[in-house]
Design a protein around this motif. Structure first.
Motif, PDB file in Angstrom:
ATOM      1  N   TYR A  53      -5.978  18.134 -17.407  1.00 55.06           N
ATOM      2  CA  TYR A  53      -6.470  16.634 -17.512  1.00 55.06           C
ATOM      3  C   TYR A  53      -5.370  16.306 -16.538  1.00 55.06           C
ATOM      4  N   PRO A  54      -6.003  16.097 -15.155  1.00 58.26           N
ATOM      5  CA  PRO A  54      -4.737  15.757 -14.132  1.00 58.26           C
ATOM      6  C   PRO A  54      -4.555  14.187 -14.130  1.00 58.26           C
ATOM      7  N   SER A  55      -3.341  13.824 -13.737  1.00 59.58           N
ATOM      8  CA  SER A  55      -3.217  12.401 -13.946  1.00 59.58           C
ATOM      9  C   SER A  55      -3.947  11.549 -12.849  1.00 59.58           C
ATOM     10  N   PHE A  56      -4.121  10.342 -12.853  1.00 52.85           N
ATOM     11  CA  PHE A  56      -4.730   9.562 -11.959  1.00 52.85           C
ATOM     12  C   PHE A  56      -3.980   9.545 -10.492  1.00 52.85           C
ATOM     13  N   GLU A  57      -2.703   9.708 -10.409  1.00 46.98           N
ATOM     14  CA  GLU A  57      -1.967  10.008  -9.306  1.00 46.98           C
ATOM     15  C   GLU A  57      -2.288  11.348  -8.601  1.00 46.98           C
ATOM     16  N   GLU A  58      -2.530  12.117  -9.324  1.00 48.15           N
ATOM     17  CA  GLU A  58      -2.796  13.553  -8.749  1.00 48.15           C
ATOM     18  C   GLU A  58      -4.198  13.460  -8.248  1.00 48.15           C
ATOM     19  N   LEU A  59      -5.062  12.751  -8.724  1.00 42.09           N
ATOM     20  CA  LEU A  59      -6.482  12.691  -8.298  1.00 42.09           C
ATOM     21  C   LEU A  59      -6.525  11.971  -6.840  1.00 42.09           C
ATOM     22  N   VAL A  60      -5.950  10.697  -6.952  1.00 40.00           N
ATOM     23  CA  VAL A  60      -5.559   9.892  -5.696  1.00 40.00           C
ATOM     24  C   VAL A  60      -4.825  10.657  -4.634  1.00 40.00           C
ATOM     25  N   GLN A  61      -3.937  11.707  -5.050  1.00 42.75           N
ATOM     26  CA  GLN A  61      -3.232  12.506  -3.965  1.00 42.75           C
ATOM     27  C   GLN A  61      -4.337  13.408  -3.165  1.00 42.75           C
ATOM     28  N   PHE A  62      -5.137  13.971  -4.141  1.00 42.89           N
ATOM     29  CA  PHE A  62      -6.282  14.946  -3.637  1.00 42.89           C
ATOM     30  C   PHE A  62      -7.278  14.144  -2.582  1.00 42.89           C
ATOM     31  N   ARG A  63      -7.728  12.888  -3.086  1.00 42.14           N
ATOM     32  CA  ARG A  63      -8.577  12.109  -2.167  1.00 42.14           C
ATOM     33  C   ARG A  63      -7.740  11.466  -1.095  1.00 42.14           C
TER      34      ARG A  63
END
Length: 754
Positions: A53-63
């Protein structure tokens, strides 16, 4: 995504649509693999989030990494092919250039000076291209550099925290919240220097990387993040030549320049860096050594970054004082003064400064406007008495000024209200700071005032919304209580109605049959008595049978037996009536009811719990009823209140019995005392007291809270007493209070209007 959460070093994970060949890098948050795309049979590099369950910050960094790099026409970066969803996160699919992490490569292979300079030149080229497209990488380090093992070509990866802006501002924050890797972080990236971040932060990361490639160690190492930050800001690393004596001094000088604390002291362009690196590489290849030369001769930038060092006009003037004409120095002084005036006038707050006698020495333009002055110069020499302040305000201002100048301590963010000429109210945040000379003597006071009316209005709106949300939550909670109460009473009513129906039919039959049987048997007994009177000498078999069955005893006992049966059926009828009384369905309006009947019916239902069991003797119930009239109420709901209080007392007794001996309980029997009285004002008071263990203060203070319970799992819901208070207080306009002391028992006090 669970397959990436824990990497087995002896096996590779699986991923739909791809065959993973080898592990390139595994970090605490991400992993990078080389794989084959099954559909097109082409080699790719994939980057995944390791957590389920990645954090929102991690998902934003990927994008962010995908968005920034997909349109960059730069040869020196690994180009992304797609961003695909996987589980709760993303998979970033990139082209495979055949490279491996430079950090991993240097663990297996040694680099000579030519290799290091070649790598540095390629990275300088890449940074120049990024600068041209206004991209700041912000995380230059060996693990983010891929190197081809054969061609030694390098490419830059991981743009997850990169920025498309030429400059951005950092706020001070804790080390765990910083972006980037602490060991390679530029001082301005720490957020502790009150300055912006631009492309020169990447030069610092490159300097740390080259230091590591040349010496095999990092310039700063520590397990404490705060110590690492301090090192980047204030400490000078051990000179490269002290660690590795064979490193050419010019190469060491380039690394030192890249790692300068102030961005202005580093290279100002990647082309300037590239020029110096090329000169080093050319000499090294030809001569095997590098002669000294002046660094940065070709280091020119087509941008003009504003210097962010501390500015001291006095120091600048002193530097100019040697060898320049007096007129020139005077011009410099005037320019410095004008610059300072411009700075102060552009401050959005009101700025005022006074001497030790509270006489105004100056102010900025905003202050002059507020005080209705044509220019800031007009405030010089005035005091608070020269303005339209009230005597009380002037006294408070000057008292505050004296206090600060005498103590030498600043008073910051003093919030006060002020009445505007139009009658509206404004909020001001005032800070007063003592002014000191070069010997630290207090010579006056600096005052800054900020209008925070908009913020206060916003806070008031937020507070109002918060109160509305709290009221809505309370209303929802009350609705929930009502629903629970309604469902419980409805279920109980249905149950009792069914039980009463099943009981009443046979009981009605038994009552009628017993009465008829008593009449029939009376006829038979009278007939036998009449027979014995007129035929005293019966035949021997008749006499013998009368003796065998004890005819005299049967004639006396049979009516008594029928009377006992009658009393038993009456008892069953009473129980059925009590059940209906306890769970009677309340209408929307109150009815007249006898509270004693409700209490008695509740005790009757709880009788099976009050009687003795294996752990304790029977609980004694003492009923001291006063002369109460019938009152207008919702009797079914009040019975529920009695039930909750009495059941809790019995629960407490049972818990105490588990920890006490039967002999002790017989000496000190458990008691429940119920007392009712009628006050002179016509209110009904009900006291229900037990002699149990009592409650501590922290439990008593929360006993009526929604969902609060001291009982174990599956033994309490935390709704009983909350519902009880709602019934007494909100439905009947009464009060429900509790008194309790440890070791002294507990008493509930119910007061109802008659």
């Amino acid at each position: 995504m669970a397959l990436f959460a824990s990497i087995n070093p002896n096996s590779l994970p699986e991923m739909p649509g791809y065959t993973i060949l080898e592990e390139l890098y595994v970090g605490s948050r991400t992993a990078v693999y080389r794989a084959v795309q099954n559909a097109q049979q082409c080699s790719v590099v994939i980057k995944v989030v390791r957590r389920d369950y990645p954090s929102f910050e991690e998902l934003v960094q990927f994008r962010n990494q995908y968005t920034i790099t997909k349109h960059l026409p730069i040869h020196g970066i690994v180009r992304p092919l797609s961003l695909e969803p996987l589980g709760n996160g993303y998979v970033l699919v990139m082209e495979d250039c055949g490279g491996v992490s430079l950090g991993k490569y240097i663990q297996q292979q040694s680099l000579d000076m030519t290799d290091v300079l070649t790598i540095a030149l390629q990275i300088a080229d890449i940074l120049h291209d990024l600068w041209h497209h206004q991209v700041v990488h912000k995380d230059i380090k060996p693990t983010n550099i891929l190197i081809h093992p054969e061609s030694k070509q390098v490419k830059l990866i991981d743009f997850s925290i990169a920025s498309l802006l030429p400059k951005e501002t950092r706020e001070i924050q804790c080390p765990q919240g910083l972006e980037g890797t602490l060991a390679y972080l530029a001082p301005e990236q720490t957020g502790q220097m009150n300055r912006g971040i631009d492309y020169r932060a990447d030069f610092y990361g490159l300097g740390v990387t080259l230091y590591q490639l040349l010496t095999g160690i990092l310039p700063f190492t520590s397990d404490d993040p705060l110590e690492l930050i301090h090192c980047h800001i204030a400490k000078v690393p051990v000179p490269i030549n002290y660690v590795k004596a064979d490193v050419p001094p010019m190469v060491a000088a380039i690394v030192t320049k890249l790692m300068a604390k102030n961005a202005e002291d580093r290279y100002q362009s990647a082309l300037g860096l590239k020029h110096d690196l090329e000169q080093c590489l050319t000499q090294w290849k030809k001569l095997g050594k590098i002669a000294a030369f002046e660094l940065g001769l070709n280091d020119l930038s087509d941008r003009l970054p504003i210097p962010q060092q501390s500015y001291s006009p006095v120091a600048k003037v002193q530097d100019l004082a040697h060898g320049y004409p007096q007129s020139f120095l005077q011009q410099q002084i005037q320019a410095s003064q004008q610059f300072l005036k411009s700075l102060i006038d552009n401050i959005p707050q009101i700025v005022i400064w006074k001497d030790r006698n509270s006489t105004f020495l100056g102010c900025n333009t905003n202050a002059a406007k507020i005080l209705n002055l044509e220019s800031p110069d007009q405030i010089v020499g005035k005091t608070d008495y020269d303005f339209s302040f009230t005597p009380e305000e002037i006294e408070w201002y000057q008292e505050c000024d004296r206090r600060i100048m005498e103590s030498g301590q600043a008073e910051l963010n003093i919030v006060e209200t002020q009445q505007k000429p139009d009658g509206s109210q404004s909020w001001l945040s005032t800070s007063k700071i003592p002014l000191r000379d070069s010997n630290s003597n207090v010579i006056g006071i600096l005052i800054t005032i900020e209008d925070i009316t908009h913020r206060k209005v916003a806070e008031a709106i937020i507070l109002k919304k918060s109160q509305e949300l709290e009221e809505a939550a309370q209303a929802l909670q009350n609705t929930q209580l009502q629903m629970v109460q309604g469902e419980k009473m409805a279920s109980l009513g249905n149950l009792v109605a069914g039980v009463a129906h099943e009981i009443n039919n046979p009981i009605g039959f038994l009552n009628g049959s017993i009465n008829n049987t008593k009449e029939y048997i009376q006829y038979l007994l009278e007939h036998i008595a009449l027979y014995q009177q007129h035929h005293p000498n019966a035949a021997n078999p008749v006499e013998k049978h009368a003796e065998d069955i004890d005819l005299k005893y049967l004639s006396e006992d049979l009516p008594k037996l029928l009377d006992s049966m009658q009393r038993a059926t009456d008892r069953i009828t009473d129980i059925s009536t009590s059940l209906r009384t306890f769970s009677r369905a309340d209408n929307d309006h109150k009815v007249s009811a006898d509270l004693h009947e409700g209490i008695d019916s509740t005790l009757l239902i709880l009788k099976y719990r009050i009687k003795a069991n294996d752990y304790r003797p029977a609980i004694q119930v003492i009923q001291n009823y006063g002369d109460l009239p019938k009152i207008k109420c919702l009797p079914g709901q009040l019975n529920q209140v009695f039930m909750n209080i009495l059941a809790n007392a019995i629960d407490a007794f049972d818990e105490t019995a588990q920890q006490s001996s039967l002999a002790d309980l017989k000496v000190n029997p458990q008691k429940i005392t119920i007392k009712t009285t009628l006050t002179e004002q016509g209110a009904v008071e009900i006291y229900i007291r037990d002699n149990g263990k009592g409650m501590p203060e922290e439990v008593k203070s929360r006993i009526f809270d929604h969902l609060f319970t001291t009982k174990g799992v599956d033994k309490g819901t935390g709704l009983g007493l909350a519902i009880a208070r709602q019934i007494v207080v909100e439905k009947h306009g009464g009060s429900l209070e509790v008194k309790s002391q440890l070791g002294q028992g507990t008493e509930f006090y119910i007061r109802l209007p008659a």
